[in-house]
Enzyme design. Sequence first.
Site, PDB file in Angstrom:
ATOM      1  N   GLY A  53       0.633  -1.323   0.013  1.00 17.05           N
ATOM      2  CA  GLY A  53      -0.098  -0.229  -0.222  1.00 17.05           C
ATOM      3  C   GLY A  53       0.721   1.407  -0.174  1.00 17.05           C
ATOM      4  N   GLU A 109       3.881   3.665   6.337  1.00 14.61           N
ATOM      5  CA  GLU A 109       2.860   2.641   5.948  1.00 14.61           C
ATOM      6  C   GLU A 109       2.287   3.738   5.629  1.00 14.61           C
ATOM      7  OE1 GLU A 109       1.283   0.112   6.362  1.00 14.61           O
ATOM      8  OE2 GLU A 109       1.240  -0.796   7.947  1.00 14.61           O
ATOM      9  N   ASP A 110       0.606   3.090   4.625  1.00 17.50           N
ATOM     10  CA  ASP A 110       0.031   3.682   3.598  1.00 17.50           C
ATOM     11  C   ASP A 110      -1.088   3.999   4.979  1.00 17.50           C
ATOM     12  OD1 ASP A 110      -0.781   1.172   4.535  1.00 17.50           O
ATOM     13  OD2 ASP A 110      -1.619   0.745   2.545  1.00 17.50           O
ATOM     14  N   ASP A 113      -4.861   1.261  10.547  1.00 10.86           N
ATOM     15  CA  ASP A 113      -6.445   0.654  11.823  1.00 10.86           C
ATOM     16  C   ASP A 113      -6.090   0.144  12.869  1.00 10.86           C
ATOM     17  OD1 ASP A 113      -8.905  -0.696   9.508  1.00 10.86           O
ATOM     18  OD2 ASP A 113      -8.140  -1.504  11.575  1.00 10.86           O
ATOM     19  N   LYS A 141      -6.495   5.401  11.754  1.00 13.70           N
ATOM     20  CA  LYS A 141      -7.742   5.252  12.646  1.00 13.70           C
ATOM     21  C   LYS A 141      -7.614   4.835  13.476  1.00 13.70           C
ATOM     22  CE  LYS A 141      -9.689   2.634   8.056  1.00 13.70           C
ATOM     23  NZ  LYS A 141      -9.761   0.711   8.283  1.00 13.70           N
ATOM     24  N   PHE A 162     -13.123   1.081   5.323  1.00 13.21           N
ATOM     25  CA  PHE A 162     -13.051   1.000   4.757  1.00 13.21           C
ATOM     26  C   PHE A 162     -13.029   1.768   3.621  1.00 13.21           C
ATOM     27  CE2 PHE A 162     -11.177  -1.895   0.563  1.00 13.21           C
ATOM     28  CZ  PHE A 162     -10.317  -2.574   1.853  1.00 13.21           C
ATOM     29  N   ASP A 169      -5.901  -0.650  -2.062  1.00 16.13           N
ATOM     30  CA  ASP A 169      -6.959  -2.583  -2.467  1.00 16.13           C
ATOM     31  C   ASP A 169      -7.979  -2.534  -2.562  1.00 16.13           C
ATOM     32  OD1 ASP A 169      -5.330  -4.002  -0.946  1.00 16.13           O
ATOM     33  OD2 ASP A 169      -6.535  -5.006  -2.183  1.00 16.13           O
ATOM     34  N   ARG A 175      -5.942   0.165  -6.735  1.00 17.09           N
ATOM     35  CA  ARG A 175      -4.361   0.920  -6.212  1.00 17.09           C
ATOM     36  C   ARG A 175      -4.338   2.104  -6.808  1.00 17.09           C
ATOM     37  NH1 ARG A 175      -2.269  -2.549  -2.076  1.00 17.09           N
ATOM     38  NH2 ARG A 175      -2.437  -4.577  -2.754  1.00 17.09           N
TER      39      ARG A 175
END
Length: 185
Positions: A53, A109-110, A113, A141, A162, A169, A175
């Site tokens: 990601g 990181e993308d 979570d 998040k 999400f 993705d 993506r």
Amino acid sequence: MQKNHKLVYINGKTFEVLLTQTHIQARIRELAWQIHQSYPQEQTIYLIGVLNGAFRFVADLLTYFPQDRQLCVDFTKISSYAGTYSTGEIHPIIGLKQGLKNKHVLLVEDIIDTGLTIQYLTKQIQQQQPFSVKIATLLFKPQALRTSLQPDFIGFEIEPLFVIGYGLDYNEQGRNLNDIYVLKD
Ligand code: 5GP
């Protein structure tokens, strides 16, 4: 995948725009400067992008860092997601190089979570006794976080929903989208 100007449809799911390309790029430009400023000029940053990601986020950070910034770039891969929810299972790390002792590591990181992925990765890197480990994430998040670990650099805080696009993705699709989209239903 089908797309109109505001909605994207993938495998029966509908996504709507959450963050536009312009907004994302402006924020990454600010973040790159903030990260650069937090390391003295003579320190080399060992930037490790978390695949898949984060590849676009890493590329754009590099675009916006001052060109004389001392920097090494590498990637590692770890997966804890299948579909639209975090499984909480951590799979082995691929491609993490040795030789981080006394280095200034910046994990990129993308999205964070539950935080379990980044926590696991951080622990593995700590075993190499780096001088410092910081975490940069484009999306965070906070309400989904299940660890005490806090990112040092955050692009956007979002609801625990999400999202796809800009490297993220849904079952390997989406993506390529330049905006970030959120699952509508
Ligand atoms: P965590 O371990 O923090 O729960 O999850 C981290 C990884 O899960 C991220 O690197 C990303 O690959 C994936 N992930 C978490 N939230 C989302 C999301 O909203 N959309 C997508 N596409 N992937 C996510």
